[in-house]
Design a protein around this motif. Structure first.
Motif, short mmCIF file in Angstrom:
data_model
loop_
_atom_site.label_atom_id
_atom_site.label_comp_id
_atom_site.label_asym_id
_atom_site.label_seq_id
_atom_site.Cartn_x
_atom_site.Cartn_y
_atom_site.Cartn_z
N ALA A 1 2.71 1.63 -3.49
CA ALA A 1 2.09 1.99 -4.18
C ALA A 1 1.47 3.27 -4.20
CB ALA A 1 0.19 1.29 -4.17
N ILE B 1 -5.16 -0.79 -2.08
CA ILE B 1 -5.03 -0.41 -3.22
C ILE B 1 -5.79 0.11 -4.26
CG2 ILE B 1 -2.88 -0.31 -5.07
CD1 ILE B 1 -1.27 -2.21 -3.24
N VAL C 1 1.05 -1.27 0.13
CA VAL C 1 0.40 -0.34 -0.18
C VAL C 1 1.38 1.46 -0.65
CG1 VAL C 1 -2.12 1.14 1.07
CG2 VAL C 1 -2.04 -0.93 1.01
#
Length: 192
Positions: free
Chosen positions: A72, A99, A69
């Motif tokens: 990203a 995500i 997470v």
């Protein structure tokens, strides 16, 4: 709207080729892709996504410490691709849902449905439960022309039905089979 995809198939159904093809298509358009692969898959070296036809690409290694997470959120890719998703943990699959839902990034995972005993892998089980879209990648049975739905483990070309759930291997260790041929081979092995 971003979605979480689980594309599954048996061994030899072309999952890794598909991952590499999708990554190439995004990158050819100048778009950013994060390609991940679990640390446990070391067939071609840890962190390498490779197909049996020779295509390969380095990927980001997923281990118990990786925060996908946060990565990203920092990298802001157009898409996230995961190879060998059956090896993910429940917590890692939940990171993928975050995500998709929070960052709005599509996540496409590829993996096996079940192991050589017909049992779901942890990652596959949670992807079946949480994915927005589930798609089968098909191939044919090693012994007949029916659709392969199972992975048969072999040792020296002989089917085996005992052992640890995870044993990394390719064509030398696994063949795709239909349920009927799997059952026939299992009965033959039990009779010996």
């Amino acid at each position: 709207m971003a979605q979480l995809y689980f594309r599954y198939g048996t061994m030899n159904s072309g999952k890794s080729i598909e991952v590499l093809r999708v990554a190439h298509n995004y990158e050819e358009q100048g778009k950013k892709v994060l390609l991940f692969t679990p640390a446990v898959d070391d067939r071609e070296g840890v962190g390498v996504v490779a197909s049996r036809i020779g295509m390969r690409k380095d990927g980001i290694i997923i281990d118990e410490h990786l925060d996908m997470v946060a990565m990203a959120a920092q990298e802001r890719p157009n898409c996230i691709l995961i190879d060998e998703a059956q090896f993910l943990t429940k917590a890692q699959v939940e990171q993928l849902t975050e995500i998709t839902d929070t960052l709005g990034i599509p996540v496409i995972t590829y993996g096996l449905r079940g192991d050589f005993l017909g049992q779901l892998f942890e990652g596959s089980m949670h992807l079946f439960a949480l994915a927005d879209k589930i798609e089968e990648i098909k191939t044919v049975c090693w012994y007949c022309d029916r659709k392969a739905t199972m992975n048969m483990r072999c040792k020296d070309g002989v089917p085996v039905f005992t052992g640890e759930q995870i044993q990394i291997g390719g064509n030398e260790s696994y063949i795709p089979v239909c349920r009927k041929c799997y059952s026939r081979q299992k009965k033959t092995a039990a009779a010996q």
